[in-house]
Scaffold this motif. Structure first.
Motif, PDB file in Angstrom:
ATOM      1  N   ASP A  12       0.815  -1.216   0.000  1.00  0.00           N
ATOM      2  CA  ASP A  12       0.000   0.000   0.000  1.00  0.00           C
ATOM      3  C   ASP A  12       0.847   1.264   0.000  1.00  0.00           C
ATOM      4  N   SER A  13       2.133   1.129   0.370  1.00  0.00           N
ATOM      5  CA  SER A  13       3.009   2.296   0.306  1.00  0.00           C
ATOM      6  C   SER A  13       3.408   2.609  -1.133  1.00  0.00           C
ATOM      7  N   LEU A  14       3.263   1.629  -2.020  1.00  0.00           N
ATOM      8  CA  LEU A  14       3.548   1.848  -3.445  1.00  0.00           C
ATOM      9  C   LEU A  14       2.328   2.465  -4.118  1.00  0.00           C
ATOM     10  N   THR A  15       1.246   1.712  -4.148  1.00  0.00           N
ATOM     11  CA  THR A  15      -0.072   2.233  -4.503  1.00  0.00           C
ATOM     12  C   THR A  15      -1.077   1.329  -3.801  1.00  0.00           C
ATOM     13  N   PRO A  16      -2.287   1.787  -3.528  1.00  0.00           N
ATOM     14  CA  PRO A  16      -3.242   0.964  -2.780  1.00  0.00           C
ATOM     15  C   PRO A  16      -3.757  -0.254  -3.539  1.00  0.00           C
ATOM     16  N   ALA A 112      12.563  -5.164  -6.482  1.00  0.00           N
ATOM     17  CA  ALA A 112      11.868  -5.466  -7.730  1.00  0.00           C
ATOM     18  C   ALA A 112      10.520  -4.752  -7.793  1.00  0.00           C
ATOM     19  N   LEU A 113       9.860  -4.622  -6.635  1.00  0.00           N
ATOM     20  CA  LEU A 113       8.582  -3.915  -6.591  1.00  0.00           C
ATOM     21  C   LEU A 113       8.785  -2.440  -6.908  1.00  0.00           C
ATOM     22  N   HIS A 114       9.833  -1.848  -6.355  1.00  0.00           N
ATOM     23  CA  HIS A 114      10.119  -0.439  -6.644  1.00  0.00           C
ATOM     24  C   HIS A 114      10.508  -0.257  -8.115  1.00  0.00           C
ATOM     25  N   LEU A 115      11.207  -1.230  -8.675  1.00  0.00           N
ATOM     26  CA  LEU A 115      11.560  -1.162 -10.099  1.00  0.00           C
ATOM     27  C   LEU A 115      10.305  -1.197 -10.959  1.00  0.00           C
ATOM     28  N   ALA A 116       9.340  -2.031 -10.597  1.00  0.00           N
ATOM     29  CA  ALA A 116       8.088  -2.099 -11.352  1.00  0.00           C
ATOM     30  C   ALA A 116       7.372  -0.751 -11.339  1.00  0.00           C
ATOM     31  N   VAL A 117       7.303  -0.126 -10.165  1.00  0.00           N
ATOM     32  CA  VAL A 117       6.617   1.162 -10.047  1.00  0.00           C
ATOM     33  C   VAL A 117       7.326   2.229 -10.874  1.00  0.00           C
ATOM     34  N   ALA A 118       8.660   2.123 -10.992  1.00  0.00           N
ATOM     35  CA  ALA A 118       9.438   3.123 -11.734  1.00  0.00           C
ATOM     36  C   ALA A 118       9.454   2.873 -13.234  1.00  0.00           C
ATOM     37  N   THR A 119       8.949   1.709 -13.661  1.00  0.00           N
ATOM     38  CA  THR A 119       8.978   1.357 -15.083  1.00  0.00           C
ATOM     39  C   THR A 119       7.717   1.857 -15.772  1.00  0.00           C
ATOM     40  N   PRO A 120       7.828   2.587 -16.884  1.00  0.00           N
ATOM     41  CA  PRO A 120       6.631   3.023 -17.615  1.00  0.00           C
ATOM     42  C   PRO A 120       5.760   1.817 -17.959  1.00  0.00           C
ATOM     43  N   PRO A 121       4.462   1.904 -17.769  1.00  0.00           N
ATOM     44  CA  PRO A 121       3.594   0.720 -17.947  1.00  0.00           C
ATOM     45  C   PRO A 121       3.601   0.163 -19.363  1.00  0.00           C
ATOM     46  N   GLU A 122       3.945   0.980 -20.349  1.00  0.00           N
ATOM     47  CA  GLU A 122       3.942   0.492 -21.727  1.00  0.00           C
ATOM     48  C   GLU A 122       5.226  -0.260 -22.086  1.00  0.00           C
TER      49      GLU A 122
END
Length: 450
Positions: A12-16, A112-122
């Motif tokens: 939830d600290s990344l997004t809910p 890895a979770l922080h990397l996912a959040v930092a990666t453009p979704p496309e």
């Protein structure tokens, strides 16, 4: 950190609504050219043109990229409704429920979770855990399965025709043979399988943490043995953990499995959610004593990291689910705490087979049975197992509909009775003999007093 703290402090600290499975996990059905991020959202099509030049498009589809964008904005993808329903139960229960997005995320490093959040979704991302099915060949025809995942189910429909008068079967599980689930014959070249092996040989074997083979019955597929042989002859080339799903039915070559996987340190997943004649009724094709003996043989071999028993929680299994769990705990006491584990996965489709079709008094009774069983075995259970049992207890107590598109309860119960009447006639079975505890209620369905 316990599971609930992980949800609050990490996810939830990344997004809910963040779930790492949208980035790093996939189930891919190579026989039909479809994929999803886990076993809860509906499958969607893979673009065959995209995989011709980019095999990573087996996972990085437009649908998944759109869902990643939603999660990054804190929105809830509709296909992930199962987890939202579990989390929303927290408003009605004393103990907040832990949804599967916790279990699907905590297997990855926090970095890895922080990397996912930092990666453009496309942008394409590398898979870390993958479940693949090469085809639907299977000697079982479990009641909650369908022709898309079982050649035996497909043959049933082709022989006897569609099930009739099922008004709530919106996904058409039992209306046709689902030939689109097997686009190519066993002897034809399949571009999705070709793309997978091309991806595997080039870079997937380096980036993937776990490869899990499912089906159908994967040990009846030549492609499964091809992968096992690859691991045996390429030791040291890949650190990917190998896992295999199997129904462990009598047609499975267990001798070959044991001989082929020596010194490979793999995980074995198998399915069951009941015991005795109840298990044999639900999982048509299963012989309970044979299955239990095979599980014990695998445990005795000591070849597997763990034998995982996956229970699909449906309306029929509650009568003997506690007996199955007792059996698993006894295996654990004999073969070691880490040798065997279980998960309880609540069925939503077909919705007329959900445990929620049962009347309140039956649901309440088995909810209490499970609550008492878990209380007596707390010391023998792993954390995720305690959470799964508690989640099921809360689900039986609180949730009223299997999913947002489910029909009214009266319709679901009529379909329940109609389906099992036809199931009995086709399979030579008898519902009331298999489930005497449900017999009185089942007779009320026959009389129309639902």
């Amino acid at each position: 950190m316990n599971d609930l703290d992980y949800k609050h402090l990490v996810l939830d600290s990344l997004t809910p609504t963040f779930c790492a499975a949208k980035w790093y996990n996939a189930t891919i059905w190579l026989g039909s050219g479809q994929t999803t991020s886990c076993h809860h959202p509906p499958a969607h099509a893979i673009d065959p043109a995209a995989i011709a030049t980019n095999p990573r498009a087996l996972h990085n589809t437009d649908q998944k990229k759109a869902d990643r964008g939603l999660m990054l904005r804190g929105a809830r993808p509709a296909g992930c409704e199962y987890c939202w329903k579990i989390e929303d139960m927290a408003e009605s229960t004393a103990t907040p429920a832990v949804s599967d997005r916790v279990y699907k995320s905590k297997i990855y490093p926090i970095q890895a979770l922080h990397l996912a959040v930092a990666t453009p979704p496309e942008q394409d991302v590398d898979l870390r855990t993958l479940e693949i099915a090469f085809d639907r060949t299977c000697q079982f025809a479990c009641s909650y399965c369908n022709p898309a995942f079982s050649s035996t189910w497909a043959n049933d429909i082709k022989k006897h025709g569609a099930y009739q008068d099922l008004h709530s079967d919106g996904r058409g599980h039992f209306t046709h043979a689902h030939d689109s689930a097997q686009l190519y014959t066993i002897n034809q070249s399949n571009p999705y399988i070709d793309a997978f092996f091309r991806w595997w040989e080039t870079d997937l074997h380096r980036s993937l943490q776990e490869l899990r083979i499912t089906g159908g019955e994967p040990l009846m597929s030549a492609h499964t043995w091809r992968l096992i042989d690859w691991f045996k002859t390429n030791q040291g080339r890949s650190s990917t953990r190998l896992a295999i799903n199997s129904n462990l039915g009598e047609a499975v070559d267990v001798d070959r499995l044991l001989a082929s996987t020596q010194h490979m340190d793999i995980d074995l997943y198998t399915s069951c959610e009941a015991v005795g004649q109840a298990a044999e009724y639900i999982r048509s094709g299963l012989v309970w004593d044979s299955w239990a003996n095979t599980v014990e043989r695998l445990l005795e071999s000591g070849q597997f990291r763990c034998v995982h028993v996956m229970a699909t929680i449906n309306a029929l299994c509650l009568t003997t689910l506690d007996s199955l769990l007792e059996c698993i705990v006894n295996w654990r006491l004999e073969y070691g705490r880490e040798a065997v584990s279980f998960t309880l996965n609540i069925l939503r489709f077909p919705s007329f087979q959900s445990p929620l079709v049962l009347p309140d008094e039956i649901r309440t009774h088995y909810s209490q049975v499970l609550r008492d069983w878990a209380r007596a075995h707390t010391a023998q259970l792993q954390e995720h197992e305690r959470n799964h049992v508690q989640r099921l207890v809360d689900y039986l107590d609180v949730v009223k509909t299997p999913h947002s598109e489910a029909f009214e309860l009266e319709t679901l119960r009529k379909d329940f009775h109609s389906f099992y009447q036809q199931y009995d006639a086709r399979r030579g079975l008898n519902f009331e003999l298999a489930f005497p505890e449900l017999s009185a209620w089942y007779q009320t369905l026959a009389s129309g007093t639902v």
